[in-house]
Design a protein around this motif. Structure first.
Motif, PDB file in Angstrom:
ATOM      1  N   ARG A 198       0.848  -1.211   0.000  1.00 16.53           N
ATOM      2  CA  ARG A 198       0.000   0.000   0.000  1.00 16.53           C
ATOM      3  C   ARG A 198       0.869   1.242   0.000  1.00 16.53           C
ATOM      4  O   ARG A 198       0.568   2.222  -0.669  1.00 16.53           O
ATOM      5  CB  ARG A 198      -0.950   0.007   1.206  1.00 16.53           C
ATOM      6  CG  ARG A 198      -2.309  -0.628   0.915  1.00 16.53           C
ATOM      7  CD  ARG A 198      -3.369  -0.217   1.945  1.00 16.53           C
ATOM      8  NE  ARG A 198      -2.952  -0.534   3.307  1.00 16.53           N
ATOM      9  CZ  ARG A 198      -3.146  -1.723   3.881  1.00 16.53           C
ATOM     10  NH1 ARG A 198      -3.765  -2.696   3.232  1.00 16.53           N
ATOM     11  NH2 ARG A 198      -2.728  -1.946   5.108  1.00 16.53           N
TER      12      ARG A 198
ATOM     13  N   HIS B 116      -5.890   0.234  -6.250  1.00 15.93           N
ATOM     14  CA  HIS B 116      -6.873  -0.415  -5.374  1.00 15.93           C
ATOM     15  C   HIS B 116      -6.211  -1.634  -4.746  1.00 15.93           C
ATOM     16  O   HIS B 116      -5.551  -2.403  -5.435  1.00 15.93           O
ATOM     17  CB  HIS B 116      -8.084  -0.892  -6.176  1.00 15.93           C
ATOM     18  CG  HIS B 116      -8.849   0.213  -6.810  1.00 15.93           C
ATOM     19  ND1 HIS B 116      -9.982   0.757  -6.248  1.00 15.93           N
ATOM     20  CD2 HIS B 116      -8.634   0.892  -7.955  1.00 15.93           C
ATOM     21  CE1 HIS B 116     -10.437   1.710  -7.025  1.00 15.93           C
ATOM     22  NE2 HIS B 116      -9.641   1.822  -8.082  1.00 15.93           N
ATOM     23  N   HIS B 117      -6.401  -1.803  -3.431  1.00 12.56           N
ATOM     24  CA  HIS B 117      -5.813  -2.953  -2.738  1.00 12.56           C
ATOM     25  C   HIS B 117      -6.912  -3.792  -2.107  1.00 12.56           C
ATOM     26  O   HIS B 117      -7.836  -3.251  -1.496  1.00 12.56           O
ATOM     27  CB  HIS B 117      -4.861  -2.476  -1.630  1.00 12.56           C
ATOM     28  CG  HIS B 117      -3.636  -1.794  -2.155  1.00 12.56           C
ATOM     29  ND1 HIS B 117      -2.410  -2.410  -2.215  1.00 12.56           N
ATOM     30  CD2 HIS B 117      -3.456  -0.553  -2.678  1.00 12.56           C
ATOM     31  CE1 HIS B 117      -1.520  -1.568  -2.732  1.00 12.56           C
ATOM     32  NE2 HIS B 117      -2.127  -0.435  -3.021  1.00 12.56           N
TER      33      HIS B 117
ATOM     34  N   HIS C 226     -11.991  -3.898   2.735  1.00 12.95           N
ATOM     35  CA  HIS C 226     -11.054  -4.362   1.718  1.00 12.95           C
ATOM     36  C   HIS C 226     -10.543  -5.777   1.997  1.00 12.95           C
ATOM     37  O   HIS C 226      -9.572  -6.210   1.421  1.00 12.95           O
ATOM     38  CB  HIS C 226      -9.872  -3.390   1.621  1.00 12.95           C
ATOM     39  CG  HIS C 226     -10.309  -1.987   1.341  1.00 12.95           C
ATOM     40  ND1 HIS C 226     -10.964  -1.636   0.189  1.00 12.95           N
ATOM     41  CD2 HIS C 226     -10.213  -0.839   2.072  1.00 12.95           C
ATOM     42  CE1 HIS C 226     -11.251  -0.345   0.211  1.00 12.95           C
ATOM     43  NE2 HIS C 226     -10.815   0.171   1.353  1.00 12.95           N
TER      44      HIS C 226
ATOM     45  N   PRO D  13       0.478   3.626  -3.742  1.00 14.98           N
ATOM     46  CA  PRO D  13      -0.643   4.269  -3.031  1.00 14.98           C
ATOM     47  C   PRO D  13      -1.844   4.569  -3.922  1.00 14.98           C
ATOM     48  O   PRO D  13      -2.958   4.692  -3.408  1.00 14.98           O
ATOM     49  CB  PRO D  13      -0.023   5.559  -2.481  1.00 14.98           C
ATOM     50  CG  PRO D  13       1.150   5.839  -3.372  1.00 14.98           C
ATOM     51  CD  PRO D  13       1.658   4.524  -3.829  1.00 14.98           C
TER      52      PRO D  13
END
Lengths: 455, 455
Positions: free
Chosen positions: A326, A333-334, A354, A330
């Motif tokens: 992350r 999308h995680h 998430h 940055p």
């Protein structure tokens, strides 16, 4: 500009291969005369009305019959290219169209360059440059939504926007320029407040279009999803589960996947492009180290990162990896994918929206995961309404946005009208380039290099 | 028989793939009405004349625009199928034609079976069965000469022969039958001597057509040339030299080629299909023994055997092998190819016209060898003038020839007129089957199974 070409071109306009029909197109000032030299129907084509079809034999240069064909006649300017065009429909297969082309070239036509028919259509004012680009999109895309948008664009929606903005910028620029003649009388023909609002709205449009480039890329080429995780978390199993088939080799041995694997799958209207990468771990093995470096370079080009965690090792087992990714990526999308839920007696609570719980082995939770990815696609492509922005458009729109921005700053600083007028003219000219009212041969060469022969 | 079909069919008629255009064809009683439900042009198609082309938008079932298209309208019976037909030309690529088909099926058409358009053309009397078969030949052949012949056959030359013979057989049969009514008066309406000559001529025609089947196969699929010889004679080098590229792995190690290799090359108008086989020698090696057995099975299907001899081992070195192969395959063409002439200081005399001296390494003599193979093709295909005989034709012609032969024997034996008349009727009926005036659904299914969709 009509009839700019002096020679006559021909090419196969349908894909080569086994099929019932093939269509050979010939366009140019001599198109009808050349076909008449090797076509025997009830009447010669130079006598027939436009938009009519005629059955007959096409002859080889030696006078023998090449094929039974139909000729569709389109007279200038009411044709695809704006020139006289004949579309010769012959039998399909690998040979017949070559005999037709052989006859046409024998009688004076030459084989067309890729995109040359469309290039002539553009030069003859039958379509603008954005429409030209839409045709390439329509032919090459494998995604229905991209095709729908390209059809809209072909219909002229994006061009209409560009033309409207261009015309209004030119109009305001003229007003500002007129003011310069009355400089000492301090007259304002263009209302400053209204001008600011107008420019801000143009700027917003430009930015929205520029932003939609990512969405357009996702629509065109798919949402790029990188699958990462520690060794043996089940990355390849997840990859296979999403694809719905055994694509990656799966083994209980950690580090089975060393290269990366890539494959695509359609989910609803969305196209997903999956990358299965090597496991992330400290390794002495040179091949594995290289695999991990490769994985990082793949992630740089992804839209979504799926960190796969082996739930049997604990819910937090991959948190450090997820956090570092992350931090490293940055803007992406995680998602944290807790795998092997089938092996756990109890499933813990998700700590954020998430985090998902799945079993790649049994397929549990895969649908929910796909729905999440579809959401990302839907969200990314939501702003696409008028156009399928490409690299050229983005660059052009950025120049327009900058010119508009500069005009806005000049207005804020109460700079003289000349400065404002120059910025407005710059933006207007760039809009003319965008739709191809201003062009260079280089630009056309670049655009038509993507075309296939026969279009 | 016109208008036998009650439903309306549609299909992509051009090959799928990237190309400028795609053509979707729709045929049947509702063709024009169905297109009108999803096409928006200047005028509805039911108002326009036949053989005209109309530009407009094709709409998806939800009312959005699928594509800009042109519709070519052909009204029954002046169309390919003999029914109302619309040919919709849309943009090429993998997706667009599907949207068009989706709209057409939504509005009442169904997707056509392979060959169904042509089947309807046949059922509506637009073409006979031999012409139907020529179209499949035209589309699938990769050989110009085969295509030329198929075009002739499509033009009706073979059908005209069959019809003429059939009519004259029927006429004679009627005369012979009339004689039966006057049996006691001993009247002969049909001149016996003339009848014998006529039947002999028909028999000769049939035999010539049957013989031409081998030629037709050579034309269609190429002259099959087997390359054999002792190990290390340079078979693979010759294979490569004929192909003009490095196809087979060549090494000084005897027995390099274990499988057989197959490749094709166009020489002038001829297509050669080359088979490079394992060397013939006594061997203990199981793989080699299998290779030699395989080589024999290849030769059984060849037209020409090239025995390659290593000239440096002596001109007679391979004579025993060549003799045994001539004995084993007496109906094939045999050539003895003396290789490695570049390594010999003097070249001996050829002992027959079937002996050639070449160097696969330098290319010397390869052209002469190819010219000899071309001669074989030319000779084998010389009798092809009216038709490209296929398996069905051969079987039919054999039955006709047998019936005619039986009639001739009945005449020679002075058997009663009934016997002769029955044979003549049998032959005439078989001729009607040949051109498809008599047919069964099974026969049509067999013929159209070779067709592609959209034809």
């Amino acid at each position: 500009m009509q009839g700019v070409a002096t020679d006559t071109i021909c090419a196969l306009s349908t894909p080569p291969g086994i099929g019932g029909l093939a269509v050979v197109r010939i366009s140019g000032p001599e198109a009808i005369a050349i076909v008449d030299r090797c076509f025997r129907g009830k009447r010669p084509l130079h006598e027939v009305p436009t938009h009519t079809i005629h059955y007959g034999h096409l002859l080889r240069p030696n006078g023998s019959i090449a094929d039974e064909v139909t000729c569709a006649v389109f007279r200038a300017p009411h044709s695809y290219t704006g020139e006289d065009v004949v579309e010769i429909t012959c039998h399909g297969g690998y040979l017949m169209y070559r005999l037709v082309l052989e006859s046409l070239t024998f009688h004076g036509a030459r084989i067309a360059q890729p995109g040359e028919f469309t290039r002539r259509a553009f030069l003859n004012g039958r379509m603008d440059l954005v429409q030209v680009e839409s045709i390439a999109e329509i032919i090459h895309t494998q995604v229905i939504a991209a095709q729908e948008l390209a059809i809209k664009q072909l219909g002229g929606s994006f061009t209409a926007w560009a033309r409207r903005i261009r015309d209004s910028l030119q109009q305001v620029a003229s007003l500002v320029e007129v003011e310069l003649d009355f400089a000492h009388e301090d007259i304002e023909f263009a209302d400053r407040q209204q001008l600011v609002e107008q420019l801000q709205s143009i700027q917003a449009d430009c930015r929205r279009f520029i932003r939609s480039y990512t969405g357009a890329q996702i629509l065109r080429h798919g949402l790029r999803v990188g699958i990462v995780g520690y060794p043996n978390a089940g990355k390849s199993s997840l990859f296979n589960a999403i694809l719905g088939r055994q694509r990656a080799i799966v083994s209980p041995q950690p580090g089975t996947t060393r290269d990366y694997l890539e494959d695509t799958v359609h989910v609803g209207q969305a196209l997903l492009r999956l990358y299965d990468t090597a496991g992330f771990r400290e390794s002495e093995d040179a091949i594995e180290v290289e695999g991990i470096a490769l994985a990082r370079s793949i992630l740089e080009q992804c839209h979504v990162i799926l960190v796969v965690n082996d739930l049997t090792e604990g819910q937090e087992h991959s948190d450090a990896l997820a956090a570092s990714l992350r931090a490293e990526f940055p803007t992406l999308h995680h998602l944290l994918v807790q795998n092997k839920r089938d092996l756990c007696s109890s499933i813990p609570e998700a700590r954020s929206e998430h985090e998902l719980f799945i079993s790649a082995r049994t397929g549990e939770g895969i649908e929910q995961l796909l729905a999440r990815l579809e959401d990302v696609v839907r969200h990314s492509t939501a702003e696409l309404d008028l156009a399928l922005i490409n690299q050229r458009h983005v660059e052009s729109l950025q120049r327009i946005e900058q010119a508009v921005d500069s005009a806005l700053r000049a207005l804020a600083d109460n700079l003289p009208g000349e400065c404002i007028a120059i910025d407005l003219r710059t933006a207007a000219e760039e809009l003319s380039t965008l739709i191809g009212e201003r062009w260079t041969n280089d630009l056309l060469d670049r655009i038509f290099s993507q075309y296939c022969i026969g279009k």
